[in-house]
Enzyme design. Structure first.
Site, PDB file in Angstrom:
ATOM      1  N   HIS A  11      -3.131   6.792   2.907  1.00  0.00           N
ATOM      2  CA  HIS A  11      -2.061   6.443   3.850  1.00  0.00           C
ATOM      3  C   HIS A  11      -1.071   7.595   3.966  1.00  0.00           C
ATOM      4  O   HIS A  11       0.145   7.411   3.925  1.00  0.00           O
ATOM      5  CB  HIS A  11      -1.360   5.149   3.432  1.00  0.00           C
ATOM      6  N   GLU A  56      -9.520   4.976   7.550  1.00  0.00           N
ATOM      7  CA  GLU A  56      -9.444   3.634   6.962  1.00  0.00           C
ATOM      8  C   GLU A  56     -10.019   2.585   7.907  1.00  0.00           C
ATOM      9  O   GLU A  56      -9.760   1.397   7.747  1.00  0.00           O
ATOM     10  CB  GLU A  56      -8.003   3.282   6.571  1.00  0.00           C
ATOM     11  N   TYR A  83       0.836  -1.209   0.000  1.00  0.00           N
ATOM     12  CA  TYR A  83       0.000   0.000   0.000  1.00  0.00           C
ATOM     13  C   TYR A  83       0.872   1.261   0.000  1.00  0.00           C
ATOM     14  O   TYR A  83       0.657   2.194  -0.773  1.00  0.00           O
ATOM     15  CB  TYR A  83      -0.923   0.017   1.230  1.00  0.00           C
TER      16      TYR A  83
END
Lengths: 338, 338
Positions: free
Chosen positions: B221, B281, B192
């Site tokens: 992120h 998230e 990711y």
């Protein structure tokens, strides 16, 4: 003293580069292996003095742990004989720099890794460099394919012969990929950082240091994305039933190749001072100065000085940690009364 | 109000997962396509209410921009019909969640991307989701191969049909890979973050936003390694003769999925407030709480609250920026008097 643990010979004389004509033989094996025309001492001095040595001195540095140009290692070239000859030529050149400037450069070697190839040649070259050329460590790429990532994780037994030699010789490795052959990954702006991030996570998943308790790995470029996402790694470790990532810090170290003050400040805040090794990577990925501040991008000394370390902590970052992680360097310095 | 721009349906009912029996047909094409046994409304409520909705409310959140589970997108499954049916099933489920909880969830769709496949199916599914299901954006993977990185950079014309549809529909994409099939890359701890880092560098190398000036990409992120290495990107841009990376911030946004206070502090310090979108998230990569502080890893609201934003800035991060980047969400909220 100030030890810069991460410098590459990015300014090699033209004569050295000419040896890379060896690559033509891969397409046409009838060609003779090129002779290595060794640069003269004057050529070497001209490559080093106005470049790495000048900048090292200008910034108050004393010694650089010096290795061949990372992007030119080109481990993706799969022919073992080519890899051996190229690593040997590059390492011999580093050795000569150390001979010309013994107070300022200590050698770290390139290994003749190839995609999927045995590590026997790498172990042999490591032994030669440490035992015969007084090198103090090595660079290891986790991705000899150059951006296709076909190698197993660094916790896999594939790597164990190298780790056995490293622990026997008591030398650390810097985890450092070479040029990316994958257009998705810019070498300097993605591939290097991805490798740092990926390897740390591989180590978090495995038990490598249970098997090799004295193995030491330096993850460059400030640890890629890791310190910025330290909470993510801590949380993942809990979720996976793994030890906290701080446990890895017995064996894993980060350098300071982060090119702005907020990044260095975060590194200091998140990672224990014992695990931070001063480095600049000059003359490396990023050259020139920030037009807004006038500070050279890779003048990490300036950022470290401003990061709020105590004098004792600065001494660890600038010198003590490197001497602990690179004991052969420490022994050389001690013998020289430094 | 507080909009969480990055949530996945990671707690789907078992009935939905059963549809993935479709994969068995790839090995044995004589098998019938499985019927989709739709979860009941009660099953859906039971999947959402004690999970995402509970946590959203507990943390004072109002609305989550919600998409299918990222790691389950599995774009590496190369069969286009399988990808179409799976994306459609996943997106229809998101739509139903939005129907049950219209005040709390806005849809973002999964695309039926495949490695090397045409983007026609992805464009069609995007149109269906936006025009028929009122979705406000999409997730796009830069690496449909799942960790082998065989796709061209996101600046390549391969991607243009998707960008044309996105700009016409005025919806942004979150750049989000799916599960890693490469043992070198842990999905949550490496793949990711590497994708976030790599795509930002691709954008720095290209001129994508010259051609698509209204295209908007959200890099999740916290931007991977990018904010931590902002100086590196600025320096590389100078070296490459490219505009400063801040130029990309007309079109590129970062979320706040960084799971500790020092990371959020750095994000705030380095990235303009206009480019930071609140996100957690949850329930995602990292579950549970830091045993040292008792703060849930993904309780990014706590970190954002403590990061020193002014009230006006917090309003941008929590609401205003999301409404600007997702104008179809803004229109829906405005129509509802919110």
């Amino acid at each position: 003293m100030i030890i810069d643990c991460h410098g590459h010979f990015t300014t090699v004389p033209a004569a050295h580069k000419e040896f890379r004509a060896q690559l033509a033989r891969l397409a046409d094996p009838s060609l003779a292996e090129p002779d290595y025309r060794a640069p003269s001492d004057d050529e070497l001095r001209a490559a080093i003095e106005p470049n790495q040595l000048r900048v090292l001195r200008e910034r108050g540095g004393d010694l650089m742990i010096f290795s061949p140009q990372a992007s030119a290692m080109e481990h993706h070239v799969a022919d073992p004989a080519t890899a051996r000859a190229w690593a040997r030529a590059c390492n011999d050149l580093i050795h000569r720099v150390g001979g010309l400037f013994p107070e300022n450069f200590a050698g770290v070697c390139q290994l003749p890794q190839t995609p999927g190839g045995s590590l026997d040649d790498s172990v042999a070259e490591l032994r030669r460099c440490v035992e015969e050329l007084d090198f103090v460590g090595c660079n290891v790429t986790p991705d000899p394919s150059g951006g296709h990532w076909t190698a197993p994780p660094m916790t896999d037994e594939y790597w164990f012969p190298l780790y056995e030699a490293m622990t026997e010789l008591d030398v650390p490795a810097m985890v450092h990929v070479s040029a990316s052959c994958n257009p998705a990954f810019h070498t300097l702006g993605a591939h290097y950082l991805n490798a740092d991030t990926s390897v740390f996570m591989q180590l978090l998943q495995g038990d490598l240091f249970e098997r090799f308790p004295t193995l030491r790995l330096v993850i460059p470029h400030g640890g890629g994305a890791v310190p910025y996402h330290w909470g993510r790694y801590r949380g993942l470790a809990v979720r996976m039933g793994r030890p906290d990532p701080s446990r890895l810090l017995r064996n894993v170290f980060f350098d300071t190749c982060v090119y702005h003050q907020p990044g260095i400040d975060l590194l200091r805040q998140v990672i224990p001072v014992e695990n931070i090794l001063f480095a600049s990577e000059m003359l490396g990925a990023v050259r020139g100065a920030d037009p807004e501040t006038g500070i050279a991008w890779d003048d990490t000394r300036t950022y470290v000085d401003a990061a709020g370390f105590s004098d004792r902590e600065k001494s660890q970052v600038f010198e003590g940690n490197a001497r602990r992680v690179y004991p052969r360097l420490d022994a050389q310095l001690t013998r020289a009364g430094r």
